[in-house]
Scaffold this motif. Structure first.
Motif, PDB file in Angstrom:
ATOM      1  N   ILE A 118      -7.059  -0.232  -6.509  1.00  0.00           N
ATOM      2  CA  ILE A 118      -6.612  -1.555  -6.091  1.00  0.00           C
ATOM      3  C   ILE A 118      -6.206  -2.354  -7.326  1.00  0.00           C
ATOM      4  O   ILE A 118      -6.995  -2.524  -8.253  1.00  0.00           O
ATOM      5  CB  ILE A 118      -7.727  -2.300  -5.334  1.00  0.00           C
ATOM      6  N   ALA A 119      -4.970  -2.820  -7.333  1.00  0.00           N
ATOM      7  CA  ALA A 119      -4.452  -3.624  -8.441  1.00  0.00           C
ATOM      8  C   ALA A 119      -4.470  -5.087  -8.035  1.00  0.00           C
ATOM      9  O   ALA A 119      -3.943  -5.459  -6.988  1.00  0.00           O
ATOM     10  CB  ALA A 119      -3.029  -3.191  -8.781  1.00  0.00           C
ATOM     11  N   ALA A 120      -5.093  -5.916  -8.872  1.00  0.00           N
ATOM     12  CA  ALA A 120      -5.200  -7.343  -8.571  1.00  0.00           C
ATOM     13  C   ALA A 120      -4.700  -8.171  -9.746  1.00  0.00           C
ATOM     14  O   ALA A 120      -4.975  -7.830 -10.900  1.00  0.00           O
ATOM     15  CB  ALA A 120      -6.650  -7.711  -8.261  1.00  0.00           C
ATOM     16  N   CYS A 131       0.849  -1.193   0.000  1.00  0.00           N
ATOM     17  CA  CYS A 131       0.000   0.000   0.000  1.00  0.00           C
ATOM     18  C   CYS A 131       0.882   1.240   0.000  1.00  0.00           C
ATOM     19  O   CYS A 131       1.869   1.321   0.741  1.00  0.00           O
ATOM     20  CB  CYS A 131      -0.905   0.003   1.229  1.00  0.00           C
ATOM     21  N   GLU A 132       0.532   2.189  -0.852  1.00  0.00           N
ATOM     22  CA  GLU A 132       1.254   3.457  -0.913  1.00  0.00           C
ATOM     23  C   GLU A 132       0.272   4.611  -0.901  1.00  0.00           C
ATOM     24  O   GLU A 132      -0.807   4.525  -1.513  1.00  0.00           O
ATOM     25  CB  GLU A 132       2.126   3.530  -2.174  1.00  0.00           C
ATOM     26  N   ILE A 133       0.627   5.651  -0.202  1.00  0.00           N
ATOM     27  CA  ILE A 133      -0.134   6.893  -0.219  1.00  0.00           C
ATOM     28  C   ILE A 133       0.686   7.889  -1.028  1.00  0.00           C
ATOM     29  O   ILE A 133       1.877   8.089  -0.759  1.00  0.00           O
ATOM     30  CB  ILE A 133      -0.379   7.446   1.196  1.00  0.00           C
ATOM     31  N   ALA A 134       0.065   8.493  -2.031  1.00  0.00           N
ATOM     32  CA  ALA A 134       0.772   9.449  -2.889  1.00  0.00           C
ATOM     33  C   ALA A 134      -0.055  10.711  -3.035  1.00  0.00           C
ATOM     34  O   ALA A 134      -1.286  10.688  -2.879  1.00  0.00           O
ATOM     35  CB  ALA A 134       1.041   8.834  -4.260  1.00  0.00           C
ATOM     36  N   PRO A 155      -6.281   3.575   6.098  1.00  0.00           N
ATOM     37  CA  PRO A 155      -6.375   4.668   7.083  1.00  0.00           C
ATOM     38  C   PRO A 155      -5.152   4.764   7.983  1.00  0.00           C
ATOM     39  O   PRO A 155      -4.705   5.865   8.311  1.00  0.00           O
ATOM     40  CB  PRO A 155      -7.632   4.293   7.894  1.00  0.00           C
ATOM     41  N   GLU A 156      -4.605   3.606   8.382  1.00  0.00           N
ATOM     42  CA  GLU A 156      -3.414   3.640   9.229  1.00  0.00           C
ATOM     43  C   GLU A 156      -2.255   4.311   8.522  1.00  0.00           C
ATOM     44  O   GLU A 156      -1.525   5.116   9.114  1.00  0.00           O
ATOM     45  CB  GLU A 156      -3.027   2.215   9.643  1.00  0.00           C
ATOM     46  N   LEU A 157      -2.066   4.001   7.254  1.00  0.00           N
ATOM     47  CA  LEU A 157      -0.951   4.557   6.497  1.00  0.00           C
ATOM     48  C   LEU A 157      -1.178   6.033   6.180  1.00  0.00           C
ATOM     49  O   LEU A 157      -0.241   6.838   6.197  1.00  0.00           O
ATOM     50  CB  LEU A 157      -0.754   3.770   5.206  1.00  0.00           C
ATOM     51  N   ALA A 158      -2.423   6.418   5.900  1.00  0.00           N
ATOM     52  CA  ALA A 158      -2.727   7.826   5.601  1.00  0.00           C
ATOM     53  C   ALA A 158      -2.555   8.697   6.835  1.00  0.00           C
ATOM     54  O   ALA A 158      -2.159   9.869   6.732  1.00  0.00           O
ATOM     55  CB  ALA A 158      -4.145   7.950   5.051  1.00  0.00           C
ATOM     56  N   GLY A 159      -2.848   8.157   8.001  1.00  0.00           N
ATOM     57  CA  GLY A 159      -2.663   8.902   9.247  1.00  0.00           C
ATOM     58  C   GLY A 159      -3.440  10.201   9.274  1.00  0.00           C
ATOM     59  O   GLY A 159      -4.629  10.246   8.966  1.00  0.00           O
ATOM     60  N   ASP A 160      -2.746  11.296   9.622  1.00  0.00           N
ATOM     61  CA  ASP A 160      -3.391  12.610   9.699  1.00  0.00           C
ATOM     62  C   ASP A 160      -3.851  13.103   8.332  1.00  0.00           C
ATOM     63  O   ASP A 160      -4.671  14.026   8.255  1.00  0.00           O
ATOM     64  CB  ASP A 160      -2.424  13.637  10.309  1.00  0.00           C
ATOM     65  N   GLY A 161      -3.337  12.491   7.259  1.00  0.00           N
ATOM     66  CA  GLY A 161      -3.729  12.916   5.919  1.00  0.00           C
ATOM     67  C   GLY A 161      -5.006  12.261   5.427  1.00  0.00           C
ATOM     68  O   GLY A 161      -5.443  12.526   4.299  1.00  0.00           O
ATOM     69  N   ILE A 204     -10.247  -7.838   2.270  1.00  0.00           N
ATOM     70  CA  ILE A 204     -10.991  -6.586   2.427  1.00  0.00           C
ATOM     71  C   ILE A 204     -10.694  -5.953   3.781  1.00  0.00           C
ATOM     72  O   ILE A 204     -10.440  -4.743   3.879  1.00  0.00           O
ATOM     73  CB  ILE A 204     -12.497  -6.834   2.248  1.00  0.00           C
ATOM     74  N   ASP A 205     -10.710  -6.747   4.842  1.00  0.00           N
ATOM     75  CA  ASP A 205     -10.410  -6.220   6.181  1.00  0.00           C
ATOM     76  C   ASP A 205      -9.001  -5.637   6.218  1.00  0.00           C
ATOM     77  O   ASP A 205      -8.767  -4.584   6.838  1.00  0.00           O
ATOM     78  CB  ASP A 205     -10.537  -7.322   7.230  1.00  0.00           C
ATOM     79  N   THR A 206      -8.058  -6.308   5.576  1.00  0.00           N
ATOM     80  CA  THR A 206      -6.672  -5.835   5.577  1.00  0.00           C
ATOM     81  C   THR A 206      -6.547  -4.500   4.857  1.00  0.00           C
ATOM     82  O   THR A 206      -5.859  -3.586   5.319  1.00  0.00           O
ATOM     83  CB  THR A 206      -5.750  -6.874   4.911  1.00  0.00           C
ATOM     84  N   ILE A 207      -7.222  -4.359   3.705  1.00  0.00           N
ATOM     85  CA  ILE A 207      -7.188  -3.097   2.964  1.00  0.00           C
ATOM     86  C   ILE A 207      -7.823  -1.975   3.786  1.00  0.00           C
ATOM     87  O   ILE A 207      -7.259  -0.882   3.914  1.00  0.00           O
ATOM     88  CB  ILE A 207      -7.916  -3.236   1.616  1.00  0.00           C
TER      89      ILE A 207
END
Length: 387
Positions: free
Chosen positions: A147-149, A102-105, A132-138, A124-127
């Protein structure tokens, strides 16, 4: 008696009209980057009276930043506005065997945060937990998720992706969108790679291209007239299912062509030719081995011949003009690429250029950013690719 004529009711609500104008200002500022209010008025066609409150709102929301006065040929220098790429964040999620990346850009494609998570539970639960955890305050600035599969995607559902445990269709997009509350795009990973190379890589100067990606499987991403094409059932580009003989049917989501000519197949043959541990880059190892081993050289020619047949088959149907080699296929050295080009040129019905893709692992991110921002720019609640 004079009839009273009632003015027609606008089919666009006042709120929707404002949102369209707002999106126009954001899109223009994103493209130009630094401009004055007068230039914004000219480019959007909106009146100063309409533009002023919109600009005020966008400054308050962080989309626009007020800068000092710019250069002026005459009169008082104008105050400038600068678009803030961090005001729009997108999440690019890549489903891979046993893990999720996962990347936030931001809207420039600059990566703000990155994380790889082991796929130990429900996808789905993992995504829905990881983004949200990775985005944090953003998180309030998150505008979309792509989502790429590694399988067939249609309407946000993924199937024929055995490497991530999704053989039957599952509506991933709908569930993630409902949880995160932003537009979600789900597509084949190779389609995203093709979109990325078309947006910012080796296909940025053409309207038509085919990206051939060789990994555990073999897939193709198709761009025609500047648009990714998915086909009636979302399976366009599943070239790994090309039949090699009348008895071929594929097995457990693995096509007959990719079973014989994928990166895994090459790795097995390389280990047979030079016993030892499996190489990290099997095609590169085969190219190196072929320089001194006649058996390896003969097998490399078999691989190139098979890949050229696949490319020519595609050219006969869609005539992309340019083919980009991605994944393990991009490990070919210059002589091998030249050999592949010669094989294609000898059999293809039209001129076809073969070259390597240039973005590597970043292609998915660039494609995902393009997808997610397009979803956000529509102002619609969803953009799940359908055929």
């Amino acid at each position: 008696m004079t009839d009273v004529v009632t003015p027609p009711t606008s089919p666009v609500s006042r709120e929707r009209s404002k949102e369209i104008k707002r999106l126009s200002v954001i899109s223009t500022a994103r493209q130009v980057r630094v401009l004055s209010r007068a230039e914004l008025t000219e480019l959007t066609g909106l009146s100063p009276a309409t533009l002023t409150p919109l600009v005020r709102e966008l400054i308050a929301e962080g989309y626009l930043i007020e800068r000092g006065p710019g250069a002026s040929r005459a009169g008082r220098p104008r105050a400038m506005l600068e678009f803030n790429p961090r005001a729009e964040l997108v999440a690019a999620v890549s489903l891979e065997p046993s893990r999720l990346s996962c990347e936030i850009a931001d809207s420039d494609g600059t990566v703000v945060a990155h994380r790889t998570v082991r796929l130990a539970g429900d996808i789905i639960d993992t995504i829905c937990r990881s983004v949200p955890e990775l985005a944090g305050d953003g998180l309030p600035a998150l505008r979309g998720v792509a989502i790429a599969a590694p399988g067939v995607s249609s309407g946000g559902a993924v199937r024929l992706a055995p490497s991530v445990g999704l053989v039957e269709g599952r509506p991933i997009g709908e569930a993630v969108q409902r949880h995160l509350g932003v537009p979600v795009v789900v597509d084949n990973d190779v389609n995203l790679m093709a979109a990325g190379e078309h947006a910012a890589g080796a296909g940025s100067d053409v309207a038509d291209l085919l990206l051939l990606h060789v990994a555990d499987g073999i897939g193709a991403g198709l761009v025609l007239d500047g648009q990714v094409r998915r086909g009636a059932g979302g399976a366009a580009g599943e070239v790994g299912f090309l039949p090699l003989d009348p008895a071929d049917r594929g097995h457990d989501g693995v096509g007959p062509f990719e079973a014989r000519w994928s990166e895994n197949a090459v790795a097995e043959r390389v280990v047979a030719l030079a016993p030892g541990r499996r190489p990290d880059a099997p095609v590169a190892a085969l190219v190196e081995l072929a320089r001194a081993d006649e058996r390896a050289a003969a097998y490399l020619d078999e691989v190139l011949t098979a890949w050229s047949r696949l490319i020519v088959s595609c050219v006969c149907v869609i005539d992309p003009g340019r083919v980009l080699l991605s994944g393990a296929a991009a490990q070919l050295d210059d002589p091998a690429v030249d050999r592949l080009q010669a094989l294609v040129a000898a059999a293809a019905p039209s001129t076809t250029e073969v070259r390597r893709a240039v973005l590597g692992d970043r292609a998915v991110l660039h494609g995902a950013v393009s997808y997610a921002l397009s979803a956000a720019a529509t102002g619609l609640p969803t953009l799940l690719p359908t055929p």
